[in-house]
Design a protein around this motif. Structure first.
Motif, PDB file in Angstrom:
ATOM      1  N   PRO A   1      34.904  35.047  30.653  1.00  0.00           N
ATOM      2  CA  PRO A   1      34.477  33.920  29.815  1.00  0.00           C
ATOM      3  C   PRO A   1      35.614  33.211  29.074  1.00  0.00           C
ATOM      4  CG  PRO A   1      32.917  35.714  29.594  1.00  0.00           C
ATOM      5  CD  PRO A   1      34.075  36.235  30.419  1.00  0.00           C
ATOM      6  N   VAL A   2      36.599  33.956  28.610  1.00  0.00           N
ATOM      7  CA  VAL A   2      37.688  33.350  27.845  1.00  0.00           C
ATOM      8  C   VAL A   2      38.549  32.403  28.696  1.00  0.00           C
ATOM      9  CG1 VAL A   2      39.355  35.234  28.186  1.00  0.00           C
ATOM     10  CG2 VAL A   2      39.440  33.858  26.103  1.00  0.00           C
ATOM     11  N   LEU A   3      38.584  32.587  30.001  1.00  0.00           N
ATOM     12  CA  LEU A   3      39.376  31.722  30.886  1.00  0.00           C
ATOM     13  C   LEU A   3      38.548  30.627  31.558  1.00  0.00           C
ATOM     14  CD1 LEU A   3      41.727  34.222  32.755  1.00  0.00           C
ATOM     15  CD2 LEU A   3      42.252  32.773  30.813  1.00  0.00           C
ATOM     16  N   ARG A   4      37.252  30.685  31.436  1.00  0.00           N
ATOM     17  CA  ARG A   4      36.396  29.716  32.138  1.00  0.00           C
ATOM     18  C   ARG A   4      36.636  28.260  31.751  1.00  0.00           C
ATOM     19  NH1 ARG A   4      31.048  33.492  32.216  1.00  0.00           N
ATOM     20  NH2 ARG A   4      31.995  35.069  33.583  1.00  0.00           N
TER      21      ARG A   4
ATOM     22  N   GLY B   1      34.716  25.902  33.911  1.00  0.00           N
ATOM     23  CA  GLY B   1      33.496  26.658  33.668  1.00  0.00           C
ATOM     24  C   GLY B   1      33.103  27.610  34.788  1.00  0.00           C
ATOM     25  N   ALA B   2      33.884  27.628  35.867  1.00  0.00           N
ATOM     26  CA  ALA B   2      33.543  28.478  37.016  1.00  0.00           C
ATOM     27  C   ALA B   2      33.638  29.958  36.657  1.00  0.00           C
ATOM     28  CB  ALA B   2      34.464  28.176  38.183  1.00  0.00           C
ATOM     29  N   LYS B   3      32.634  30.716  37.088  1.00  0.00           N
ATOM     30  CA  LYS B   3      32.633  32.167  36.902  1.00  0.00           C
ATOM     31  C   LYS B   3      33.406  32.862  38.014  1.00  0.00           C
ATOM     32  CE  LYS B   3      28.193  32.304  34.561  1.00  0.00           C
ATOM     33  NZ  LYS B   3      26.851  32.867  34.533  1.00  0.00           N
ATOM     34  N   GLU B   4      33.452  32.237  39.174  1.00  0.00           N
ATOM     35  CA  GLU B   4      34.185  32.765  40.326  1.00  0.00           C
ATOM     36  C   GLU B   4      34.843  31.597  41.044  1.00  0.00           C
ATOM     37  OE1 GLU B   4      31.442  36.572  41.675  1.00  0.00           O
ATOM     38  OE2 GLU B   4      31.519  34.816  42.965  1.00  0.00           O
ATOM     39  N   VAL B   5      36.029  31.851  41.578  1.00  0.00           N
ATOM     40  CA  VAL B   5      36.709  30.849  42.399  1.00  0.00           C
ATOM     41  C   VAL B   5      37.284  31.554  43.622  1.00  0.00           C
ATOM     42  CG1 VAL B   5      37.269  29.328  40.460  1.00  0.00           C
ATOM     43  CG2 VAL B   5      38.901  31.069  41.167  1.00  0.00           C
TER      44      VAL B   5
ATOM     45  N   ASP C   1      47.736  27.323  40.655  1.00  0.00           N
ATOM     46  CA  ASP C   1      48.028  26.007  41.247  1.00  0.00           C
ATOM     47  C   ASP C   1      46.793  25.113  41.203  1.00  0.00           C
ATOM     48  OD1 ASP C   1      50.632  26.754  41.788  1.00  0.00           O
ATOM     49  OD2 ASP C   1      50.272  27.143  43.929  1.00  0.00           O
ATOM     50  N   GLU C   2      45.647  25.703  41.477  1.00  0.00           N
ATOM     51  CA  GLU C   2      44.388  24.947  41.491  1.00  0.00           C
ATOM     52  C   GLU C   2      43.900  24.636  40.073  1.00  0.00           C
ATOM     53  OE1 GLU C   2      41.300  22.904  43.263  1.00  0.00           O
ATOM     54  OE2 GLU C   2      42.970  23.862  44.312  1.00  0.00           O
ATOM     55  N   HIS C   3      44.187  25.553  39.143  1.00  0.00           N
ATOM     56  CA  HIS C   3      43.749  25.416  37.745  1.00  0.00           C
ATOM     57  C   HIS C   3      44.965  25.686  36.845  1.00  0.00           C
ATOM     58  CE1 HIS C   3      39.578  25.372  39.109  1.00  0.00           C
ATOM     59  NE2 HIS C   3      39.909  26.376  39.905  1.00  0.00           N
ATOM     60  N   PRO C   4      45.830  24.677  36.662  1.00  0.00           N
ATOM     61  CA  PRO C   4      47.106  24.862  35.957  1.00  0.00           C
ATOM     62  C   PRO C   4      47.002  25.456  34.554  1.00  0.00           C
ATOM     63  CG  PRO C   4      47.069  22.741  37.060  1.00  0.00           C
ATOM     64  CD  PRO C   4      45.681  23.313  37.179  1.00  0.00           C
ATOM     65  N   ALA C   5      45.895  25.251  33.879  1.00  0.00           N
ATOM     66  CA  ALA C   5      45.757  25.800  32.527  1.00  0.00           C
ATOM     67  C   ALA C   5      45.753  27.324  32.516  1.00  0.00           C
ATOM     68  CB  ALA C   5      44.491  25.264  31.860  1.00  0.00           C
TER      69      ALA C   5
ATOM     70  N   ASP D   1      38.090  40.294  49.735  1.00  0.00           N
ATOM     71  CA  ASP D   1      38.329  41.146  48.573  1.00  0.00           C
ATOM     72  C   ASP D   1      37.961  40.398  47.295  1.00  0.00           C
ATOM     73  OD1 ASP D   1      39.205  43.348  49.967  1.00  0.00           O
ATOM     74  OD2 ASP D   1      41.337  42.994  49.610  1.00  0.00           O
ATOM     75  N   VAL D   2      37.713  41.174  46.238  1.00  0.00           N
ATOM     76  CA  VAL D   2      37.350  40.607  44.942  1.00  0.00           C
ATOM     77  C   VAL D   2      38.366  41.044  43.900  1.00  0.00           C
ATOM     78  CG1 VAL D   2      35.591  40.541  43.132  1.00  0.00           C
ATOM     79  CG2 VAL D   2      34.895  40.594  45.538  1.00  0.00           C
ATOM     80  N   LEU D   3      38.938  40.056  43.213  1.00  0.00           N
ATOM     81  CA  LEU D   3      39.820  40.317  42.078  1.00  0.00           C
ATOM     82  C   LEU D   3      39.057  39.996  40.809  1.00  0.00           C
ATOM     83  CD1 LEU D   3      41.949  39.717  44.420  1.00  0.00           C
ATOM     84  CD2 LEU D   3      43.494  39.247  42.544  1.00  0.00           C
ATOM     85  N   VAL D   4      39.187  40.872  39.832  1.00  0.00           N
ATOM     86  CA  VAL D   4      38.563  40.662  38.534  1.00  0.00           C
ATOM     87  C   VAL D   4      39.680  40.593  37.503  1.00  0.00           C
ATOM     88  CG1 VAL D   4      36.998  41.607  36.796  1.00  0.00           C
ATOM     89  CG2 VAL D   4      36.484  41.907  39.228  1.00  0.00           C
ATOM     90  N   ILE D   5      39.678  39.530  36.712  1.00  0.00           N
ATOM     91  CA  ILE D   5      40.646  39.366  35.630  1.00  0.00           C
ATOM     92  C   ILE D   5      39.975  39.786  34.343  1.00  0.00           C
ATOM     93  CG2 ILE D   5      42.082  37.749  34.344  1.00  0.00           C
ATOM     94  CD1 ILE D   5      42.049  35.967  36.883  1.00  0.00           C
ATOM     95  N   LEU D   6      40.593  40.741  33.643  1.00  0.00           N
ATOM     96  CA  LEU D   6      40.046  41.200  32.361  1.00  0.00           C
ATOM     97  C   LEU D   6      41.145  41.154  31.309  1.00  0.00           C
ATOM     98  CD1 LEU D   6      37.933  44.325  33.347  1.00  0.00           C
ATOM     99  CD2 LEU D   6      37.102  42.100  32.633  1.00  0.00           C
ATOM    100  N   PRO D   7      41.094  40.175  30.417  1.00  0.00           N
ATOM    101  CA  PRO D   7      42.084  40.149  29.336  1.00  0.00           C
ATOM    102  C   PRO D   7      41.848  41.341  28.404  1.00  0.00           C
ATOM    103  CG  PRO D   7      40.829  38.091  29.421  1.00  0.00           C
ATOM    104  CD  PRO D   7      40.195  39.054  30.369  1.00  0.00           C
ATOM    105  N   ALA D   8      42.941  41.950  27.963  1.00  0.00           N
ATOM    106  CA  ALA D   8      42.830  43.057  27.023  1.00  0.00           C
ATOM    107  C   ALA D   8      42.284  42.530  25.704  1.00  0.00           C
ATOM    108  CB  ALA D   8      44.184  43.708  26.824  1.00  0.00           C
ATOM    109  N   MET D   9      41.441  43.305  25.086  1.00  0.00           N
ATOM    110  CA  MET D   9      40.854  42.915  23.804  1.00  0.00           C
ATOM    111  C   MET D   9      41.426  43.807  22.712  1.00  0.00           C
ATOM    112  SD  MET D   9      39.014  40.514  24.758  1.00  0.00           S
ATOM    113  CE  MET D   9      37.472  39.987  24.146  1.00  0.00           C
ATOM    114  N   ALA D  10      41.641  43.223  21.555  1.00  0.00           N
ATOM    115  CA  ALA D  10      42.129  43.970  20.406  1.00  0.00           C
ATOM    116  C   ALA D  10      41.408  43.461  19.180  1.00  0.00           C
ATOM    117  CB  ALA D  10      43.629  43.800  20.259  1.00  0.00           C
ATOM    118  N   GLY D  11      41.486  44.233  18.160  1.00  0.00           N
ATOM    119  CA  GLY D  11      40.877  43.787  16.916  1.00  0.00           C
ATOM    120  C   GLY D  11      40.130  44.904  16.229  1.00  0.00           C
ATOM    121  N   GLY D  12      39.362  44.529  15.289  1.00  0.00           N
ATOM    122  CA  GLY D  12      38.615  45.535  14.533  1.00  0.00           C
ATOM    123  C   GLY D  12      39.293  45.812  13.218  1.00  0.00           C
ATOM    124  N   ARG D  13      38.810  46.834  12.575  1.00  0.00           N
ATOM    125  CA  ARG D  13      39.367  47.177  11.261  1.00  0.00           C
ATOM    126  C   ARG D  13      40.032  48.495  11.273  1.00  0.00           C
ATOM    127  NH1 ARG D  13      34.989  45.153   6.882  1.00  0.00           N
ATOM    128  NH2 ARG D  13      35.551  42.995   7.118  1.00  0.00           N
TER     129      ARG D  13
END
Length: 91
Positions: free
Chosen positions: A8-11, A16-20, A36-40, A79-91
């Motif tokens: 979701p953070v990269l969509r 807005g694509a969930k898969e490309v 290359d297709e999505h420079p951002a 094949d399927v690649l899944v991108i998962l950004p590391a999450m941090a935070g909390g107290r």
């Protein structure tokens, strides 16, 4: 062509694509094709030297590519690649 699942953070960077679909014979080529297709996504995925950002986890068919061959890990048709950004935070 491989399927790349977009978190979701990269969509916003992929219209807005969930898969490309992305071409490449290894993980690095597939991710660069995505960038290359999505420079951002370029700065979100890769560091200045072209290496995968350390806070980005990539899985190929449920296997962490860092325990495989990293960006050189071979990718086959379907094949399927899944991108998962590391999450941090909390107290």
């Amino acid at each position: 062509m491989a399927t790349v699942r977009i978190p979701p953070v990269l969509r916003p960077s992929t219209g807005g694509a969930k898969e490309v679909g992305a071409d490449g014979s290894n993980v690095g080529e597939v991710l660069r094709s995505l960038a290359d297709e999505h420079p951002a996504t370029q700065g979100q995925l890769f560091g200045d030297g072209g290496e995968l950002n350390r806070y980005v986890n990539v899985y190929l068919n449920d296997e962490d590519v860092r325990v495989l061959d990293g960006l050189e890990t071979t990718v086959d048709e379907g094949d399927v690649l899944v991108i998962l950004p590391a999450m941090a935070g909390g107290r």
